[in-house]
Design a protein around this motif. Structure first.
Motif, mmCIF file in Angstrom:
data_model
loop_
_atom_site.group_PDB
_atom_site.id
_atom_site.type_symbol
_atom_site.label_atom_id
_atom_site.label_comp_id
_atom_site.label_asym_id
_atom_site.label_seq_id
_atom_site.Cartn_x
_atom_site.Cartn_y
_atom_site.Cartn_z
ATOM 1 N N VAL A 102 78.491 41.596 52.179
ATOM 2 C CA VAL A 102 79.322 40.892 51.222
ATOM 3 C C VAL A 102 80.718 41.491 51.177
ATOM 4 C CG1 VAL A 102 79.569 40.316 48.792
ATOM 5 C CG2 VAL A 102 77.322 40.273 49.843
ATOM 6 N N GLN A 149 70.270 31.352 53.038
ATOM 7 C CA GLN A 149 71.150 32.514 52.900
ATOM 8 C C GLN A 149 71.647 32.666 51.456
ATOM 9 O OE1 GLN A 149 72.144 30.145 55.702
ATOM 10 N NE2 GLN A 149 70.379 31.248 56.522
ATOM 11 N N LEU A 201 72.854 35.983 46.824
ATOM 12 C CA LEU A 201 72.826 36.184 48.267
ATOM 13 C C LEU A 201 71.473 36.762 48.660
ATOM 14 C CD1 LEU A 201 76.339 37.783 48.345
ATOM 15 C CD2 LEU A 201 75.795 35.493 49.165
ATOM 16 N N THR A 237 71.044 37.783 59.212
ATOM 17 C CA THR A 237 72.259 37.120 58.754
ATOM 18 C C THR A 237 73.471 37.830 59.342
ATOM 19 O OG1 THR A 237 71.225 36.447 56.681
ATOM 20 C CG2 THR A 237 73.628 36.435 56.763
ATOM 21 N N SER A 244 77.696 35.445 56.310
ATOM 22 C CA SER A 244 78.031 36.150 55.074
ATOM 23 C C SER A 244 79.403 35.719 54.569
ATOM 24 C CB SER A 244 78.006 37.659 55.301
ATOM 25 O OG SER A 244 76.693 38.117 55.487
#
Length: 595
Positions: A27, A119, A301, A307, A312
């Motif tokens: 993130v 996601q 998230l 991922t 992201s």
């Protein structure tokens, strides 16, 4: 009240991270570099802003699961992003939104870490995220709050008028008493095990009882009584609850006993109902005093090792779109408030709110995870029939007098307390009784005094099982020279409870003891724990609840015994309080049962 126009006024959004959210490295690496110059936000070589042209070439796909109530608004923003060729990392942002009930995803994520197909998850309440985190399931990060909606009581005009709407206001307890008692009004609610609205409503009712009652036991009793009333007209989920409202204004629909005249629901649900062409009579909203509950729609998230940074950054880009004025207007058009809970006059009016109803009052502090777990335990025990096997120590030490009780023994106080507990169960509950010491029946340390059957059923002599069980409790007495055959008894009782498991009921084994295992010829502690580990089945749970009386009880051994079953040990210094401790333990165990 007629049909309404849709509001389109923008409202500010708050996207601060939820307290306690886990850090997520991906993130932080958003790739979004923004600078402010002369009041203008400029994207620096990021390719994150819309190009304004058609979307050619590759796209970055983002899969989002959203609560069914907010999914249409999320899809509207996703559609605008596709049509406007919004880009992330130079690629078009392609967001697929799937409506999924929050409890279904929480169940899946809570069982164990999974390889998710989404996601991003947008449930209707943070309580689902907190639950997954408490169960150490799939790692999640609540990155911000997108919207909110207070929980209120919606009523069809005839019912609202009888309640004095809009001039009369109610506390939570007054409101539920006014609507859930008698046949004058029919109040519906979504099952708290499947609905954040239902569970948060129950939490506010419980908090109100705790404030008004003289002690905690009285408060819990009142909350349990309210839960029983609510359960009479409970629906499986939010959508099913809305379907119980009258389909039109005819007397036939209004008087249909299967139709509810009032519902505990979110403001947004009332908004959606009142803006539907075929939604039936409009709802008027009563907002309880004393702090309302609020749905808060966290943008969550889902941590997944597969991922990549592109997804992201796409997840963060989409959150930005939802938080910007255009995204917030889309949420407002679907009946949601801003994340900070500020009331939007058009939303409130369309949903059925009016002055002097306290629709702009600040929400109550959200309940803690442990509070919600206890409430779910209470709901489970209150509305779901129980099957309890009760095993009571009858060794000689149970005849010891208890200080401060005029010479009455541990057994005297224990059985009287168990008789009090018996009065709290319904006719559909199944309860039985064993006693144990050593060599009570040949080489066996235990004997069944009353089988585990429905309290409302009839025994062979024609008496009710409740009456026969009460007589068996009263007849309990310490065995002369009887030692404590705890381990053999525990294994036998647990095997019996497992083999007689009743699907659809709350099953548990309750053992009351004041000593340590004294049977040198029986099974050992390590072997017992090993067998219990093999017998325990999460899909058919039978928690073992151990009530340890007095200072001689072996709580360390009991802790080891109950752990494989998902049960608990409770030290009871005063045997007269067994019924309170037992019911509390059952409620706590019920919160961990199958959903």
């Amino acid at each position: 009240m007629g049909r309404h126009s849709l509001p389109d006024a923008p409202a500010p959004a708050r996207t601060g991270a939820r307290r306690g959210a886990r850090p997520r490295a991906l993130v932080l690496a958003t790739g979004l570099v923004l600078t402010v110059a002369a009041g203008t936000v400029v994207a620096l070589d990021s390719g994150l802003l819309p190009f304004g042209g058609p979307c050619d070439g590759e796209a970055t796909r983002l899969d989002v699961a959203a609560s069914p109530d907010i999914a249409p608004a999320i899809e509207a923003v996703a559609k605008s992003a596709r049509e406007g060729a919004t880009r992330t990392d130079g690629r078009c942002l392609d967001v697929k939104v799937t409506a999924r009930a929050a409890h279904e995803i929480a169940d899946a994520f809570g069982q164990r870490p999974v390889d998710p197909e989404f996601q991003v998850w947008i449930p209707d309440s943070s309580l689902w995220v907190d639950r997954v985190e408490a169960e150490r399931g799939t790692p999640l990060t609540a990155a911000g709050t997108l919207a909110s909606s207070p929980v209120a009581l919606g009523a069809v005009p005839r019912a609202a008028k009888s309640l004095g709407w809009p001039a009369k206001t109610y506390t939570w307890t007054e409101l539920t008493r006014a609507t859930a008692s008698g046949d004058a009004l029919r109040l519906g609610v979504a099952d708290p095990s499947h609905s954040a609205t239902g569970l948060l409503s129950l939490a506010r009712i419980s908090a109100a009882h705790a404030k008004e009652a003289p002690d905690r036991v009285t408060a819990d009793t009142r909350t349990a009584a309210t839960a029983r009333l609510l359960n009479q007209r409970v629906a499986d989920g939010d959508g099913q609850a809305m379907a119980t409202l009258p389909r039109d204004g005819s007397g036939k629909e209004q008087d249909n006993p299967r139709r509810n005249q009032a519902l505990l629901l979110s403001e947004q649900a009332a908004f959606a109902h009142n803006t539907r062409a075929d939604g039936g009579p409009d709802l008027d909203l009563l907002y309880p005093e004393g702090g309302t509950a609020r749905l808060d729609y966290p943008y969550t998230l889902v941590d997944n090792s597969e991922t990549g940074p592109e997804q992201s950054r796409a997840a963060n880009r989409f959150m930005t779109l939802l938080s910007e004025p255009a995204g917030q207007r889309a949420l407002r058009r679907h009946g949601f408030r801003a994340a900070n809970g500020e009331a939007d006059p058009k939303v409130v009016t369309t949903a059925g709110g009016r002055d002097p109803q306290p629709y702009s009052a600040a929400p109550a502090e959200p309940p803690a995870v442990k509070e919600l777990q206890a409430l779910m335990g209470m709901w489970t025990i209150t509305v779901q029939s129980a099957r309890l096997s009760t095993v009571v120590d009858a060794s000689t030490s149970m005849g010891a007098p208890v200080p401060g009780h005029s010479g009455r023994s541990r057994m005297d106080l224990a059985k009287n307390s168990l008789l009090q507990a018996l009065t709290t169960f319904t006719s559909d509950d199944e309860i039985g009784l064993w006693k144990f010491a050593t060599t009570l029946d040949g080489d066996k340390d235990y004997v069944e005094l009353s089988p585990t059957e429905r309290l409302g059923g009839r025994d062979k002599d024609g008496s009710s099982h409740r009456e026969a069980l009460a007589d068996a409790f009263r007849a309990l007495a310490p065995q002369p020279q009887g030692a404590t055959g705890l381990y053999d008894t525990t294994l036998a009782a647990y095997e019996e409870a497992r083999s007689a498991y009743a699907s659809g009921k709350f099953n548990a084994l309750v053992i009351v003891t004041d000593g340590t295992n004294d049977d040198a010829h029986g099974i050992g502690l390590d072997a017992l724990v090993g067998k219990l580990e093999k017998l325990s089945d999460p899909k058919r749970p039978v928690p073992l609840i151990a009530l340890a009386i007095g200072p001689q009880a072996d709580t360390s051994a009991l802790d080891r015994i109950v752990k494989p079953t998902g049960g608990s040990t409770h030290l009871v210094s005063d045997p007269s309080q067994i019924h309170q401790v037992m019911l509390k333990a059952i409620m706590a165990a019920g919160s961990n049962g199958p959903r």
